[in-house]
Design an enzyme around this catalytic site. Structure first.
Site, PDB file in Angstrom:
ATOM      1  N   PRO A  13      23.587  41.665  40.333  1.00 47.18           N
ATOM      2  CA  PRO A  13      23.003  42.440  41.220  1.00 47.18           C
ATOM      3  C   PRO A  13      23.797  42.955  42.193  1.00 47.18           C
ATOM      4  O   PRO A  13      24.942  42.267  42.836  1.00 47.18           O
ATOM      5  CB  PRO A  13      21.830  41.472  41.771  1.00 47.18           C
ATOM      6  CG  PRO A  13      22.333  40.167  41.491  1.00 47.18           C
ATOM      7  CD  PRO A  13      23.201  40.242  40.181  1.00 47.18           C
ATOM      8  N   ASN A  14      23.728  44.220  42.698  1.00 48.27           N
ATOM      9  CA  ASN A  14      24.015  45.074  43.778  1.00 48.27           C
ATOM     10  C   ASN A  14      25.711  45.611  43.479  1.00 48.27           C
ATOM     11  O   ASN A  14      26.043  46.153  44.325  1.00 48.27           O
ATOM     12  CB  ASN A  14      24.127  44.259  45.068  1.00 48.27           C
ATOM     13  CG  ASN A  14      22.899  43.710  45.407  1.00 48.27           C
ATOM     14  OD1 ASN A  14      21.954  44.606  45.591  1.00 48.27           O
ATOM     15  ND2 ASN A  14      22.322  42.701  45.646  1.00 48.27           N
ATOM     16  N   ARG A  21      29.016  49.708  49.174  1.00 47.61           N
ATOM     17  CA  ARG A  21      28.507  48.443  49.746  1.00 47.61           C
ATOM     18  C   ARG A  21      29.512  47.805  50.466  1.00 47.61           C
ATOM     19  O   ARG A  21      30.515  47.353  49.662  1.00 47.61           O
ATOM     20  CB  ARG A  21      27.717  47.718  48.678  1.00 47.61           C
ATOM     21  CG  ARG A  21      27.345  46.529  49.049  1.00 47.61           C
ATOM     22  CD  ARG A  21      27.136  45.579  47.860  1.00 47.61           C
ATOM     23  NE  ARG A  21      26.542  44.197  48.185  1.00 47.61           N
ATOM     24  CZ  ARG A  21      26.920  43.188  47.295  1.00 47.61           C
ATOM     25  NH1 ARG A  21      27.447  43.357  46.100  1.00 47.61           N
ATOM     26  NH2 ARG A  21      26.624  42.001  47.601  1.00 47.61           N
ATOM     27  N   TYR A  26      34.204  44.303  49.797  1.00 47.78           N
ATOM     28  CA  TYR A  26      34.318  44.576  48.414  1.00 47.78           C
ATOM     29  C   TYR A  26      35.312  45.743  48.034  1.00 47.78           C
ATOM     30  O   TYR A  26      35.333  46.247  46.820  1.00 47.78           O
ATOM     31  CB  TYR A  26      32.869  44.943  47.665  1.00 47.78           C
ATOM     32  CG  TYR A  26      31.965  43.927  47.863  1.00 47.78           C
ATOM     33  CD1 TYR A  26      32.105  42.473  47.070  1.00 47.78           C
ATOM     34  CD2 TYR A  26      30.978  43.894  48.826  1.00 47.78           C
ATOM     35  CE1 TYR A  26      31.288  41.507  47.346  1.00 47.78           C
ATOM     36  CE2 TYR A  26      30.091  42.759  48.948  1.00 47.78           C
ATOM     37  CZ  TYR A  26      30.303  41.504  48.327  1.00 47.78           C
ATOM     38  OH  TYR A  26      29.495  40.529  48.634  1.00 47.78           O
ATOM     39  N   ASN A  77      30.805  38.761  36.700  1.00 52.07           N
ATOM     40  CA  ASN A  77      30.561  38.719  38.312  1.00 52.07           C
ATOM     41  C   ASN A  77      29.136  38.521  38.385  1.00 52.07           C
ATOM     42  O   ASN A  77      28.291  39.603  38.286  1.00 52.07           O
ATOM     43  CB  ASN A  77      31.109  39.769  38.922  1.00 52.07           C
ATOM     44  CG  ASN A  77      31.050  39.646  40.239  1.00 52.07           C
ATOM     45  OD1 ASN A  77      30.155  38.715  40.956  1.00 52.07           O
ATOM     46  ND2 ASN A  77      32.019  40.645  41.253  1.00 52.07           N
ATOM     47  N   ALA A  80      25.055  37.489  43.679  1.00 48.30           N
ATOM     48  CA  ALA A  80      24.300  36.663  44.104  1.00 48.30           C
ATOM     49  C   ALA A  80      23.789  35.607  43.244  1.00 48.30           C
ATOM     50  O   ALA A  80      23.245  34.546  43.631  1.00 48.30           O
ATOM     51  CB  ALA A  80      23.504  37.207  45.231  1.00 48.30           C
ATOM     52  N   GLU A 102      34.961  33.640  35.434  1.00 45.08           N
ATOM     53  CA  GLU A 102      33.733  34.200  36.447  1.00 45.08           C
ATOM     54  C   GLU A 102      34.915  34.696  37.406  1.00 45.08           C
ATOM     55  O   GLU A 102      35.713  34.271  37.786  1.00 45.08           O
ATOM     56  CB  GLU A 102      33.261  32.928  36.954  1.00 45.08           C
ATOM     57  CG  GLU A 102      32.475  33.017  38.315  1.00 45.08           C
ATOM     58  CD  GLU A 102      31.730  31.853  38.987  1.00 45.08           C
ATOM     59  OE1 GLU A 102      32.211  30.941  38.484  1.00 45.08           O
ATOM     60  OE2 GLU A 102      31.046  32.144  39.818  1.00 45.08           O
ATOM     61  N   HIS A 104      34.920  36.829  41.202  1.00 48.84           N
ATOM     62  CA  HIS A 104      34.188  37.248  42.399  1.00 48.84           C
ATOM     63  C   HIS A 104      35.320  38.058  43.216  1.00 48.84           C
ATOM     64  O   HIS A 104      36.503  37.908  43.269  1.00 48.84           O
ATOM     65  CB  HIS A 104      33.864  35.996  43.473  1.00 48.84           C
ATOM     66  CG  HIS A 104      32.775  35.286  43.014  1.00 48.84           C
ATOM     67  ND1 HIS A 104      31.477  35.583  42.791  1.00 48.84           N
ATOM     68  CD2 HIS A 104      33.053  33.939  42.294  1.00 48.84           C
ATOM     69  CE1 HIS A 104      30.810  34.684  42.318  1.00 48.84           C
ATOM     70  NE2 HIS A 104      31.740  33.694  41.827  1.00 48.84           N
ATOM     71  N   ARG A 111      33.554  33.165  53.396  1.00 47.45           N
ATOM     72  CA  ARG A 111      32.273  33.594  53.783  1.00 47.45           C
ATOM     73  C   ARG A 111      31.427  32.589  54.024  1.00 47.45           C
ATOM     74  O   ARG A 111      31.745  31.594  54.567  1.00 47.45           O
ATOM     75  CB  ARG A 111      31.961  34.753  52.692  1.00 47.45           C
ATOM     76  CG  ARG A 111      33.155  35.918  52.614  1.00 47.45           C
ATOM     77  CD  ARG A 111      32.733  36.977  51.448  1.00 47.45           C
ATOM     78  NE  ARG A 111      31.464  37.682  51.925  1.00 47.45           N
ATOM     79  CZ  ARG A 111      30.841  38.587  50.979  1.00 47.45           C
ATOM     80  NH1 ARG A 111      31.020  38.335  49.828  1.00 47.45           N
ATOM     81  NH2 ARG A 111      29.933  38.881  51.730  1.00 47.45           N
TER      82      ARG A 111
HETATM   83  C1  DHK Z   1      29.376  39.776  44.878  1.00 45.70           C
HETATM   84  C2  DHK Z   1      28.184  39.544  45.365  1.00 45.70           C
HETATM   85  O1  DHK Z   1      27.407  40.288  45.152  1.00 45.70           O
HETATM   86  C3  DHK Z   1      27.918  38.534  46.340  1.00 45.70           C
HETATM   87  O2  DHK Z   1      26.653  37.943  46.170  1.00 45.70           O
HETATM   88  C4  DHK Z   1      28.676  37.163  46.103  1.00 45.70           C
HETATM   89  C5  DHK Z   1      30.480  38.553  44.955  1.00 45.70           C
HETATM   90  C6  DHK Z   1      30.320  37.306  46.014  1.00 45.70           C
HETATM   91  C7  DHK Z   1      31.907  39.204  44.798  1.00 45.70           C
HETATM   92  O3  DHK Z   1      32.738  38.695  45.960  1.00 45.70           O
HETATM   93  O4  DHK Z   1      32.253  39.755  43.861  1.00 45.70           O
HETATM   94  O5  DHK Z   1      28.400  36.333  46.999  1.00 45.70           O
END
Ligand code: DHK
Length: 151
Positions: A13-14, A21, A26, A77, A80, A102, A104, A111
């Site tokens: 998600p996201n 974002r 990121y 990835n 959340a 995995e 991130h 964080r």
């Molecule tokens: C991406 C997200 O959307 C967060 O919810 C995670 C992760 C971290 C990232 O660092 O890629 O906490």
């Protein structure tokens, strides 16, 4: 049709909003850019790629289930869902021994405390944290290494 081995690269998600974002967290790279980088890295390792992003936990779980017998490894990835999803943990467990890396993008350990635990990590052969979007390329390289070592 190619008989090359392939990797499934999953984003949760996201992550479709990558590039806009929280760029301070990121970065400015879009998910389309990440896909291009992943495809280049996979091509260099003689691997194909299926690239999927979903904001829906069940869609990610379905994709993990469908990877069995189709893909040689998974880069994920989970966004959340890393911090919440026992279901994703169980899905990855169900497709073992498929290798899993995995990723991130951010260093989750710098964080909020709620990002410090991942339900996915116990199912991952490797976890790449805080390397920015380069983490995806590192993940592909590591899976290529595992596949070359393990056949
Ligand atoms: C991406 C997200 O959307 C967060 O919810 C995670 C992760 C971290 C990232 O660092 O890629 O906490």
């Amino acid at each position: 049709m190619s008989d090359r081995r392939s990797l499934l690269v999953l984003n949760g998600p996201n992550l479709n909003l990558l590039g806009t974002r929280r760029p301070e967290t990121y970065g400015n790279t879009t998910l389309a850019d990440v896909e291009a980088q992943v495809r280049d890295a996979a091509e260099a390792a003689d691997l194909d790629v299926a690239f999927l992003q979903s904001n829906h936990e069940g869609a990610l779980i379905d994709a993990v289930h469908a990877a069995r017998g189709v893909h040689a490894g998974i880069v994920i990835n989970p966004g959340a869902y890393s911090h919440t999803s026992i279901a994703l943990h169980d899905a990855l467990e169900a497709v073992q021994p498929l290798p899993v890396v995995e990723v991130h993008i951010s260093n989750v350990h710098r964080r909020e405390a709620f990002r410090h635990h991942s339900y996915v990590s116990p199912q991952a052969d490797a976890v790449i944290v805080g390397a920015g979007v380069h983490g995806y390329t590192l993940a592909v390289a590591h899976l290529a290494h595992l596949l070359a070592a393990g056949g």
